[in-house]
Design an enzyme around this catalytic site. Structure first.
Site, PDB file in Angstrom:
ATOM      1  N   SER A  50      26.274  30.924   4.406  1.00  0.00           N
ATOM      2  CA  SER A  50      24.992  31.465   3.947  1.00  0.00           C
ATOM      3  C   SER A  50      25.264  32.405   2.783  1.00  0.00           C
ATOM      4  O   SER A  50      26.149  33.266   2.872  1.00  0.00           O
ATOM      5  CB  SER A  50      24.295  32.225   5.085  1.00  0.00           C
ATOM      6  OG  SER A  50      23.027  32.694   4.662  1.00  0.00           O
ATOM      7  N   GLU A  51      24.500  32.247   1.696  1.00  0.00           N
ATOM      8  CA  GLU A  51      24.826  32.983   0.472  1.00  0.00           C
ATOM      9  C   GLU A  51      24.605  34.481   0.574  1.00  0.00           C
ATOM     10  O   GLU A  51      25.014  35.234  -0.312  1.00  0.00           O
ATOM     11  CB  GLU A  51      24.087  32.406  -0.737  1.00  0.00           C
ATOM     12  CG  GLU A  51      22.590  32.443  -0.682  1.00  0.00           C
ATOM     13  CD  GLU A  51      21.990  31.127  -0.208  1.00  0.00           C
ATOM     14  OE1 GLU A  51      20.908  30.767  -0.682  1.00  0.00           O
ATOM     15  OE2 GLU A  51      22.608  30.464   0.656  1.00  0.00           O
TER      16      GLU A  51
END
Length: 220
Positions: A50-51
């Site tokens: 997840s960024e």
């Protein structure tokens, strides 16, 4: 055309899950892509990134931890092998080519593989998020989206909405079929058994190349 939206999204997610391979690092966009892990082969080690700074993201926990969210703000858990880091390292991972697959939603995709997925002019949005970085940094781009929106084709000859990236989409999965971008052309590889080639053509605003080995598959 399939009118049950929930079922349509499930069909898309199930088919995309078949593209995942053991050891893949995968980033999921919001919407339909978040459904993909529930249909992945449980024997595979798939690591979700997840960024906002998480590697080894897990399913929604019970009870929900309000401090543990993905890039879209949805509650998640972390796997035993997971870890956390800052946004600089997260985007360095993406830009450095360490994400094997990005599964993203889209507003429009055109026959050259260009994609518009961050804004409709005149409507408020929170921002482009990590889409542009993922589209240029991930090794493979899979778009998971409904084939039409309000009866309007979302697969078009050329995108009319502001682009997120040019010619970056590798595979496009809708509730009607599976299309691959090959040399700037959109090749229809599979159709689901509940639809037909004629129906897909009617609902598509782009020129489709029909694969000589076109397959009809069950939606699962």
């Amino acid at each position: 055309m399939l009118t049950d939206t929930k079922r349509a999204k499930e069909i898309i997610a199930r088919r995309v899950a078949r593209e995942l391979r053991d050891g893949d690092v995968v980033n999921l966009g919001i919407g339909v892509p978040t459904l993909v892990p529930r249909y992945a082969d449980p024997s595979l080690l798939i690591t979700l990134q997840s960024e906002n700074g998480m590697l080894g993201m897990g399913e929604t926990p019970e009870p929900i931890d309000p401090d543990m969210v993905d890039a879209g703000g949805e509650p998640v858990s972390v796997m035993q092998h997971g870890c956390f880091f800052d946004s600089a390292l997260s985007f360095g991972m993406i830009r450095g080519g360490h994400v094997d697959i990005a599964v993203l939603g889209a507003l429009e995709v055109d026959e050259t593989g260009s994609i518009a997925n961050w804004i409709i002019p005149g409507k408020k949005v929170p921002g482009m998020g990590g889409a542009m970085d993922l589209l240029t940094g991930a090794r493979r781009i899979i778009v998971a989206m409904l084939h039409t929106a309000g009866g309007r084709p979302r697969i078009v000859k050329r995108c009319t909405l502001p682009l997120s990236a040019k010619r970056r989409v590798d595979l496009l999965v809708t509730e009607m079929g599976v299309m691959e971008v090959v040399d700037g052309r959109l090749v229809l590889k599979e159709i689901f058994s509940h639809t037909s080639l004629e129906e897909i053509k009617e609902c598509t605003g782009a020129d489709l190349v029909i694969a000589p080995d076109l397959k009809t598959i069950e939606p699962g």
